[in-house]
Write a protein that holds these residues in place. Structure first.
Motif, PDB file in Angstrom:
ATOM      1  N   SER A  83     -10.106 -14.844   0.416  1.00 54.26           N
ATOM      2  CA  SER A  83      -9.815 -15.870  -0.574  1.00 54.26           C
ATOM      3  C   SER A  83      -8.317 -15.966  -0.882  1.00 54.26           C
ATOM      4  CB  SER A  83     -10.613 -15.630  -1.859  1.00 54.26           C
ATOM      5  OG  SER A  83     -10.254 -14.393  -2.441  1.00 54.26           O
ATOM      6  N   HIS A  84      -7.590 -14.865  -0.682  1.00 51.44           N
ATOM      7  CA  HIS A  84      -6.136 -14.841  -0.881  1.00 51.44           C
ATOM      8  C   HIS A  84      -5.501 -14.131   0.319  1.00 51.44           C
ATOM      9  CE1 HIS A  84      -6.613 -16.246  -4.985  1.00 51.44           C
ATOM     10  NE2 HIS A  84      -7.519 -15.311  -5.176  1.00 51.44           N
ATOM     11  N   PRO A  85      -5.422 -14.828   1.456  1.00 56.56           N
ATOM     12  CA  PRO A  85      -4.958 -14.156   2.674  1.00 56.56           C
ATOM     13  C   PRO A  85      -3.508 -13.690   2.641  1.00 56.56           C
ATOM     14  CG  PRO A  85      -5.196 -16.517   3.035  1.00 56.56           C
ATOM     15  CD  PRO A  85      -5.746 -16.227   1.672  1.00 56.56           C
ATOM     16  N   ASP A  86      -2.698 -14.218   1.734  1.00 55.85           N
ATOM     17  CA  ASP A  86      -1.278 -13.849   1.701  1.00 55.85           C
ATOM     18  C   ASP A  86      -0.956 -12.829   0.608  1.00 55.85           C
ATOM     19  OD1 ASP A  86      -1.717 -15.630  -0.377  1.00 55.85           O
ATOM     20  OD2 ASP A  86       0.272 -16.542  -0.234  1.00 55.85           O
ATOM     21  N   VAL A  87      -1.989 -12.253  -0.032  1.00 54.63           N
ATOM     22  CA  VAL A  87      -1.790 -11.294  -1.114  1.00 54.63           C
ATOM     23  C   VAL A  87      -2.071  -9.877  -0.602  1.00 54.63           C
ATOM     24  CG1 VAL A  87      -2.565 -10.563  -3.403  1.00 54.63           C
ATOM     25  CG2 VAL A  87      -2.385 -12.993  -2.869  1.00 54.63           C
ATOM     26  N   VAL A  88      -1.164  -8.955  -0.909  1.00 55.97           N
ATOM     27  CA  VAL A  88      -1.320  -7.560  -0.506  1.00 55.97           C
ATOM     28  C   VAL A  88      -2.417  -6.911  -1.337  1.00 55.97           C
ATOM     29  CG1 VAL A  88      -0.171  -5.323  -0.308  1.00 55.97           C
ATOM     30  CG2 VAL A  88       1.128  -7.425   0.103  1.00 55.97           C
ATOM     31  N   ASN A  89      -3.353  -6.267  -0.648  1.00 57.51           N
ATOM     32  CA  ASN A  89      -4.459  -5.584  -1.318  1.00 57.51           C
ATOM     33  C   ASN A  89      -4.974  -4.474  -0.411  1.00 57.51           C
ATOM     34  OD1 ASN A  89      -6.377  -4.997  -3.252  1.00 57.51           O
ATOM     35  ND2 ASN A  89      -7.022  -7.133  -3.495  1.00 57.51           N
ATOM     36  N   ILE A  90      -5.886  -3.664  -0.922  1.00 62.89           N
ATOM     37  CA  ILE A  90      -6.495  -2.604  -0.118  1.00 62.89           C
ATOM     38  C   ILE A  90      -7.214  -3.248   1.061  1.00 62.89           C
ATOM     39  CG2 ILE A  90      -8.166  -0.725  -0.075  1.00 62.89           C
ATOM     40  CD1 ILE A  90      -7.705  -0.342  -3.038  1.00 62.89           C
ATOM     41  N   GLY A  91      -7.026  -2.659   2.232  1.00 65.96           N
ATOM     42  CA  GLY A  91      -7.642  -3.173   3.439  1.00 65.96           C
ATOM     43  C   GLY A  91      -6.756  -4.132   4.212  1.00 65.96           C
ATOM     44  N   LYS A  92      -5.662  -4.552   3.619  1.00 72.65           N
ATOM     45  CA  LYS A  92      -4.746  -5.495   4.284  1.00 72.65           C
ATOM     46  C   LYS A  92      -3.639  -4.721   5.004  1.00 72.65           C
ATOM     47  CE  LYS A  92      -6.360  -9.446   2.508  1.00 72.65           C
ATOM     48  NZ  LYS A  92      -5.771 -10.682   2.093  1.00 72.65           N
ATOM     49  N   THR A  93      -3.117  -5.359   6.037  1.00 70.71           N
ATOM     50  CA  THR A  93      -1.965  -4.832   6.753  1.00 70.71           C
ATOM     51  C   THR A  93      -0.758  -5.650   6.312  1.00 70.71           C
ATOM     52  OG1 THR A  93      -3.327  -4.163   8.624  1.00 70.71           O
ATOM     53  CG2 THR A  93      -0.958  -4.390   9.025  1.00 70.71           C
ATOM     54  N   VAL A  94       0.256  -4.955   5.838  1.00 62.44           N
ATOM     55  CA  VAL A  94       1.431  -5.625   5.298  1.00 62.44           C
ATOM     56  C   VAL A  94       2.675  -5.225   6.099  1.00 62.44           C
ATOM     57  CG1 VAL A  94       1.792  -3.841   3.535  1.00 62.44           C
ATOM     58  CG2 VAL A  94       2.784  -6.087   3.201  1.00 62.44           C
ATOM     59  N   THR A  95       3.483  -6.224   6.386  1.00 55.08           N
ATOM     60  CA  THR A  95       4.768  -5.993   7.052  1.00 55.08           C
ATOM     61  C   THR A  95       5.858  -6.379   6.063  1.00 55.08           C
ATOM     62  OG1 THR A  95       3.820  -6.523   9.213  1.00 55.08           O
ATOM     63  CG2 THR A  95       6.226  -6.576   9.041  1.00 55.08           C
ATOM     64  N   PHE A  96       6.818  -5.471   5.898  1.00 53.38           N
ATOM     65  CA  PHE A  96       7.929  -5.756   4.997  1.00 53.38           C
ATOM     66  C   PHE A  96       9.228  -5.343   5.661  1.00 53.38           C
ATOM     67  CE2 PHE A  96       6.283  -1.574   3.811  1.00 53.38           C
ATOM     68  CZ  PHE A  96       7.421  -0.774   3.838  1.00 53.38           C
ATOM     69  N   GLN A  97      10.307  -5.957   5.165  1.00 51.22           N
ATOM     70  CA  GLN A  97      11.635  -5.641   5.681  1.00 51.22           C
ATOM     71  C   GLN A  97      12.443  -5.029   4.557  1.00 51.22           C
ATOM     72  OE1 GLN A  97      14.040  -9.027   6.713  1.00 51.22           O
ATOM     73  NE2 GLN A  97      15.383  -7.807   8.030  1.00 51.22           N
ATOM     74  N   GLU A  98      13.066  -3.904   4.864  1.00 52.39           N
ATOM     75  CA  GLU A  98      13.937  -3.274   3.883  1.00 52.39           C
ATOM     76  C   GLU A  98      15.199  -4.129   3.765  1.00 52.39           C
ATOM     77  OE1 GLU A  98      15.487   1.221   3.074  1.00 52.39           O
ATOM     78  OE2 GLU A  98      13.922   0.969   4.579  1.00 52.39           O
ATOM     79  N   LEU A  99      15.577  -4.418   2.523  1.00 50.39           N
ATOM     80  CA  LEU A  99      16.747  -5.270   2.293  1.00 50.39           C
ATOM     81  C   LEU A  99      17.993  -4.429   2.104  1.00 50.39           C
ATOM     82  CD1 LEU A  99      15.086  -7.843  -0.116  1.00 50.39           C
ATOM     83  CD2 LEU A  99      15.521  -8.107   2.326  1.00 50.39           C
ATOM     84  N   PRO A 100      19.158  -4.878   2.476  1.00 46.36           N
ATOM     85  CA  PRO A 100      19.444  -6.238   2.877  1.00 46.36           C
ATOM     86  C   PRO A 100      19.156  -6.515   4.355  1.00 46.36           C
ATOM     87  CG  PRO A 100      21.495  -5.016   2.716  1.00 46.36           C
ATOM     88  CD  PRO A 100      20.390  -4.097   2.291  1.00 46.36           C
ATOM     89  N   ASP A 101      19.282  -5.552   5.235  1.00 43.94           N
ATOM     90  CA  ASP A 101      19.130  -5.854   6.661  1.00 43.94           C
ATOM     91  C   ASP A 101      18.424  -4.735   7.417  1.00 43.94           C
ATOM     92  OD1 ASP A 101      21.150  -4.052   6.321  1.00 43.94           O
ATOM     93  OD2 ASP A 101      22.573  -5.037   7.651  1.00 43.94           O
ATOM     94  N   GLY A 102      17.413  -4.172   6.800  1.00 43.07           N
ATOM     95  CA  GLY A 102      16.699  -3.059   7.423  1.00 43.07           C
ATOM     96  C   GLY A 102      15.656  -3.508   8.420  1.00 43.07           C
ATOM     97  N   ASP A 103      15.061  -2.536   9.056  1.00 39.80           N
ATOM     98  CA  ASP A 103      14.011  -2.799  10.031  1.00 39.80           C
ATOM     99  C   ASP A 103      12.717  -3.174   9.323  1.00 39.80           C
ATOM    100  OD1 ASP A 103      15.695  -2.093  12.127  1.00 39.80           O
ATOM    101  OD2 ASP A 103      15.081   0.022  12.065  1.00 39.80           O
ATOM    102  N   GLU A 104      11.857  -3.844  10.058  1.00 38.67           N
ATOM    103  CA  GLU A 104      10.538  -4.157   9.528  1.00 38.67           C
ATOM    104  C   GLU A 104       9.623  -2.948   9.703  1.00 38.67           C
ATOM    105  OE1 GLU A 104       8.863  -7.707  11.225  1.00 38.67           O
ATOM    106  OE2 GLU A 104      10.262  -8.997  10.161  1.00 38.67           O
TER     107      GLU A 104
END
Length: 158
Positions: A83-104
């Protein structure tokens, strides 16, 4: 009596715990009992390191059996919530980038019973997961960890 902690996990994670429990009850427990029987034949139990080691292993196995039974009994299966595919929750796989220019970095958020950082699975109780939960793709988040703060941007949620 105090309320027991709920253990969030996937169906696959619960199945793995059930397999481990079965292995401990049907195989390992019998092996340890046999080791104790053999060690008793070595003589004086007060100076018998084999007997002591087998009894220690027995205590560990029984403790782990109780722990697994409690976790399975209080398992809360994580349902795939689309129902909310773009929201981080348990069971989801999340990709993030460390700011300002870190690796994903990419992690799947699971319950503590399934957490394995080397496999890319982090506990919902971890500082990173707690900071990301409920956030959306594009959000910038400050994650407070024991090593200090880091700013990240969520780039993908699956």
């Amino acid at each position: 009596m105090a309320e027991e902690k709920q253990h969030y996990m996937t169906e696959e994670g619960k199945h793995k715990l059930e397999e481990e429990l079965d292995q401990l009850k049907t195989v390992k427990r019998k092996e340890v009992v046999e080791r104790i029987k053999i060690a008793r034949d070595f003589g004086d139990l007060s100076e018998n390191s084999e007997y002591d080691a087998a009894k220690d292993e027995q205590a560990f196995v029984e403790s782990r059996i109780q722990q697994l039974e409690q976790m399975i009994r209080n398992a809360v299966i994580i349902e795939d919530d689309d129902s909310h595919p773009d929201v981080v929750n348990i069971g989801k796989t999340v990709t993030f980038q460390e700011l300002p220019d870190g690796d994903e970095e990419t992690y799947t958020i699971v319950g503590s019973a399934e957490a394995d950082p080397f496999e890319g699975k982090i506990s919902n109780d971890s500082p990173i997961a707690k900071s990301l939960m409920g956030k959306r793709i594009g959000n910038q988040v400050t994650v407070v960890t024991p090593g200090g703060e880091m700013n990240v941007k969520i780039v993908n949620v699956q």
